[in-house]
Motif scaffolding. Structure first.
Motif, PDB file in Angstrom:
ATOM      1  N   UNK A  84       5.380   0.478   0.181  1.00 54.92           N
ATOM      2  CA  UNK A  84       5.826   2.044   0.763  1.00 54.92           C
ATOM      3  C   UNK A  84       4.240   2.590   1.164  1.00 54.92           C
ATOM      4  N   UNK A  85       3.240   2.039   0.751  1.00 55.79           N
ATOM      5  CA  UNK A  85       2.161   2.615   0.462  1.00 55.79           C
ATOM      6  C   UNK A  85       1.346   1.636   2.382  1.00 55.79           C
TER       7      UNK A  85
ATOM      8  N   UNK B  29       7.468  -2.389 -10.313  1.00 56.34           N
ATOM      9  CA  UNK B  29       7.366  -1.337  -9.735  1.00 56.34           C
ATOM     10  C   UNK B  29       6.012  -1.600  -9.063  1.00 56.34           C
ATOM     11  N   UNK B  30       4.874  -2.618  -9.184  1.00 55.58           N
ATOM     12  CA  UNK B  30       3.591  -2.292  -8.202  1.00 55.58           C
ATOM     13  C   UNK B  30       3.566  -2.968  -6.898  1.00 55.58           C
ATOM     14  N   UNK B  31       5.010  -3.738  -7.313  1.00 54.81           N
ATOM     15  CA  UNK B  31       5.053  -4.637  -5.874  1.00 54.81           C
ATOM     16  C   UNK B  31       6.328  -3.447  -5.152  1.00 54.81           C
ATOM     17  N   UNK B  32       6.816  -2.771  -5.311  1.00 54.76           N
ATOM     18  CA  UNK B  32       7.446  -2.032  -4.404  1.00 54.76           C
ATOM     19  C   UNK B  32       6.474  -0.406  -3.584  1.00 54.76           C
TER      20      UNK B  32
END
Length: 154
Positions: free
Chosen positions: A17-18, A10-13
């Motif tokens: 995006x950012x 989740x943090x990688x995804x």
């Protein structure tokens, strides 16, 4: 195990995006502001022209035929604006290219050798093209420039 994988990914995804670049574009308010300035310049110069705005791909965003502008200006205005958007330079450059003898350029997609279309550039990014058609070519370009000037002063 599946929950652990989700927690790790989740943090990688969200990080990816950012990191996506933000893209500038012409919204309706920008277009209306540019057109109003171009219309004002045409009125000041006492000419009736067709005004056209396209996006960076040449898609039509705005087209307005002046009351007494001839019908052929509808096509000319679109071609001038598309040339400017596609090539990122004024449509006058197309005319200069043909005058210099490079007539093969006439076969290029969206190439149009007639002054009056200008690219709309903000922070080095091409957002589209604006043009006018119906007066002398130099005057058409002045009208288009008035629209760009209004956008850049904003």
């Amino acid at each position: 195990m599946l929950k652990l994988l989700a927690v790790i990914l989740f943090p990688v995804m969200t990080m990816f995006a950012s990191d996506l670049p933000s893209k500038k574009y012409l919204n309706l308010a920008n277009i209306k502001m540019m057109v109003a300035a171009a219309e004002e310049k045409a009125k000041e110069l006492n000419v009736s022209v067709t005004i056209c705005v396209v996006d960076e791909s040449g898609n039509l965003l705005f087209l307005e035929k002046g009351e007494t502008a001839s019908l052929n200006t509808i096509q000319f205005a679109q071609k001038k604006a598309r040339h400017a958007a596609f090539y990122g330079n004024p449509s006058k450059n197309g005319a200069d290219t043909v005058k210099s003898g490079s007539v093969e350029a006439m076969s290029f997609p969206e190439f149009f050798p007639n002054q009056g279309g200008l690219p709309i550039k903000v922070d080095g990014q091409i957002l589209g093209g604006i043009s006018a058609s119906g007066a002398k070519s130099e005057i058409d370009e002045q009208i288009a420039q008035a629209g760009i000037d209004a956008l850049l002063k904003k």
